[in-house]
Write a protein that holds these residues in place. Structure first.
Motif: not given
Length: 166
Positions: A104, A99-102, A6, A107-108, A111
């Motif tokens: 957003v 797997d997850r992004f702090a 992370d 993350e967008q 994607h």
């Protein structure tokens, strides 16, 4: 407690966010990039966000390939990141992401990058064009005479000196 993957991603994302403001210190650089984005039919804001995330992905991919932990990212040569931006295939840049992004927005953007990479056709061509912009922005920093072999750490220091946000 934050895991090293992370932390690594956050540092790579930070490099991506400061890349364009630092490269844009060269006169005309921003105007040239905006013209290229318009020519390619890419919205300027979307294109610049994809360039940021592309730089982060290239930095992250190089760090993962070389097993560089977040604490040693500063030593990673910028030229190596620039080479990865155009030398790695789009899907190779997606390996080893958290797997997850702090954030957003990260993350967008990841994607959107992933969707473009797997869509192929015109979307893939846009990623190729953006990869050239990422490489060019990195090379602008590499070729500045301040450091003989600039590293990611040099970019972070320049960003701090320029008072760019974390």
């Amino acid at each position: 407690m934050t895991s090293d993957p992370d932390t690594l991603w956050r540092r790579c994302a930070h490099l991506g966010r400061v890349l364009l403001p630092l490269a844009d210190q060269d006169p005309g650089r921003q105007a040239d990039r905006h013209e290229n984005l318009r020519t390619w039919g890419i919205d300027t804001a979307v294109g610049e966000r994809l360039i940021e995330i592309f730089a982060a992905l290239a930095t992250h991919a190089v760090a993962i390939d070389a097993s560089v932990p977040a604490a040693q990212l500063d030593a990673l040569p910028l030229r190596t990141v620039a080479d990865a931006a155009t030398g790695k295939r789009d899907f190779e840049l997606l390996v080893g992401l958290p797997d997850r992004f702090a954030d957003v927005r990260d993350e967008q953007a990841v994607h959107l990058f992933r969707l473009s990479a797997y869509e192929g056709g015109q979307a893939s061509r846009r990623l190729f064009q953006l990869s050239r912009e990422v490489r060019h922005a990195l090379i602008v920093l590499v070729e500045r005479p301040l450091f003989p072999c600039p590293t990611c750490g040099d970019v972070f220091r320049r960003a701090t000196e320029a008072d760019l946000p974390e």
